[in-house]
Structures are given as structure tokens and as C-alpha cells.
Design a protein around this motif. Structure first.
Motif, PDB file in Angstrom:
ATOM      1  N   TRP A   1     -42.327  48.278  -2.000  1.00 52.70           N
ATOM      2  CA  TRP A   1     -43.058  49.477  -1.604  1.00 52.70           C
ATOM      3  C   TRP A   1     -42.386  50.726  -2.160  1.00 52.70           C
ATOM      4  N   ASP A   2     -43.174  51.590  -2.789  1.00 57.24           N
ATOM      5  CA  ASP A   2     -42.615  52.826  -3.340  1.00 57.24           C
ATOM      6  C   ASP A   2     -43.465  54.047  -3.003  1.00 57.24           C
ATOM      7  N   GLY A   3     -44.345  53.909  -2.024  1.00 63.67           N
ATOM      8  CA  GLY A   3     -45.187  55.027  -1.617  1.00 63.67           C
ATOM      9  C   GLY A   3     -46.373  54.522  -0.824  1.00 63.67           C
TER      10      GLY A   3
END
Length: 222
Positions: A142-144
């Protein structure tokens, strides 16, 4: 900072954050979702999905308001009503579990514990319906903001991995064994529900005099 929870309905569906209002990631299978996005029918498809789920199963989400402003939401439900599940490599979910599908906290409200509060509200409702657990799919990269929960967040609120995967593990919270967490959950959720669902006052005892003189009771001040 006043907080309150409301069940997700057709009446307040429009108060979901803009990208989520028309998102049908969970509500349709991947092919149907792409078609809906291409034709511009995704909002109508989401309304139809929610309408059917409300009829078949009941409430399947919560909206969180802070000082009367939408601050976040969560959507959950039976696996049979969430077609996207079949596309995950760690599917299917356990038959005794409800799926925590997706949710979001608006940026200005991050770091205040509202994500955990929404999960607690879901857990309480799931327990009342007689299910043993909540399961969810995590995103370990997950990066956003997206449609899948960050795996780290799920771990932080009490989920444990039941099927490993480098990107999308499946996690589970067994509601009947987490006694301490359940006590905390019920207290936290009741504080927020109490804002919009206050307990009815206990009935006032009727005295012998009131029983004997009903006409005088009818004209007494409330």
C-alpha cells in the motif's frame, strides 16, 4: 469534537468521498466494473448494489461524521454480495465470516483513531448478526488511498493473517476470542452511537394516587 455514526443508506450514499461514490471495485466483478466505468454507469451500479444489499441483508456500512462533516466510511457484507472477492488469490473467505471490504478516513482526520472506531462498529454489528469473525484482504504494498486495506492497518486493529500472500494476504479477526478488545469496542462504539441513538428514559413508577385519579393524571404537566 462531536462524533456520530450513521448506517450507510441510499439517502447518504452521496456523502462518500468523491472517488469512492462512483467506485464499484467491490460491488462488481472486474469485467463488469470496467464496463461500468467505461460507460459512465458506475454510480447507478453502486446505488443498485446497495439497494439490493439493504433488502437482502440490511445495513452494510457506516458513515462517520465529525462536527457534522463526513469524516470517513466503511463498507462490509457477506462474501456472496462482494463479487470482487473471487479475483483475489487468497479467496475464498471462511463461511463463518463477514468481509470488511473497504473504507477511508479523509486526510484531515487521519491519526485520530477513527479507522479503528469504524472497524469496531462493524465488529459489533457482525457479532449481533451471529457471525464468528470478520475477514479482510490486505494490501502489503500500500502506498496511498485505494480500495484495499493496508495490511499494516489490519494488523494494528486486531486482524491476523490466515492465508499468506506477498501482495494480498487474507486476514481474520475472531470476535468471540478477543474478549478484551470486545469490551473496548463496545464502550467506544456506544459512546458514538449515543449521540444519535440515546437510551429511552426508564418508565416512571405509577403511584396509588395516580391509579385512583386518572382524570387528574391526564391533565398533569409532562
Amino acid at each position: 469534537m462531536a462524533r456520530r455514526l450513521e448506517p450507510l443508506t441510499l439517502a447518504n450514499l452521496g456523502e462518500l468521498p468523491a472517488p469512492c461514490r462512483a467506485c464499484v471495485f467491490w460491488e462488481l466483478d472486474p469485467v463488469a466494473a470496467r464496463t461500468a466505468n467505461r460507460t459512465g454507469d458506475s454510480e447507478l451500479e453502486k446505488e443498485a448494489w446497495l439497494s439490493q444489499l439493504l433488502l437482502d441483508w440490511g445495513s452494510a456500512g457506516f458513515l462517520l461524521y465529525v462536527d457534522e462533516q463526513p469524516a470517513g466510511y466503511v463498507i462490509y457484507g457477506p462474501a456472496a454480495n462482494l463479487p470482487r472477492i473471487q479475483a483475489f488469490p487468497t479467496a475464498p473467505v471462511s463461511p463463518d465470516a463477514v468481509v470488511l471490504a473497504t473504507g477511508r478516513i479523509l486526510p484531515r482526520y487521519l491519526g485520530m483513531g477513527f479507522g479503528k472506531l469504524l472497524v469496531q462498529a462493524v465488529a459489533k454489528d457482525v457479532l449481533k448478526r451471529g457471525f464468528r469473525a470478520v475477514e479482510a484482504f490486505g494490501d502489503s504494498r500500500w502506498d496511498g488511498p485505494g480500495c484495499v486495506w493496508p495490511t499494516d492497518f489490519l494488523h494494528a486493529v486486531g486482524f491476523g493473517v490466515v492465508r499468506e500472500h506477498p501482495r494480498n494476504p487474507r486476514l481474520r479477526m475472531d470476535l468471540r476470542s478477543t474478549v478484551t478488545w470486545r469490551s473496548e469496542m463496545e464502550a467506544a462504539v456506544e459512546r458514538v452511537w449515543g449521540v444519535i441513538r440515546p437510551e429511552a428514559p426508564a418508565p416512571r413508577p405509577v403511584t396509588v394516587r395516580e391509579v385512583k385519579e386518572p382524570q387528574r393524571l391526564e391533565h398533569a404537566p409532562g
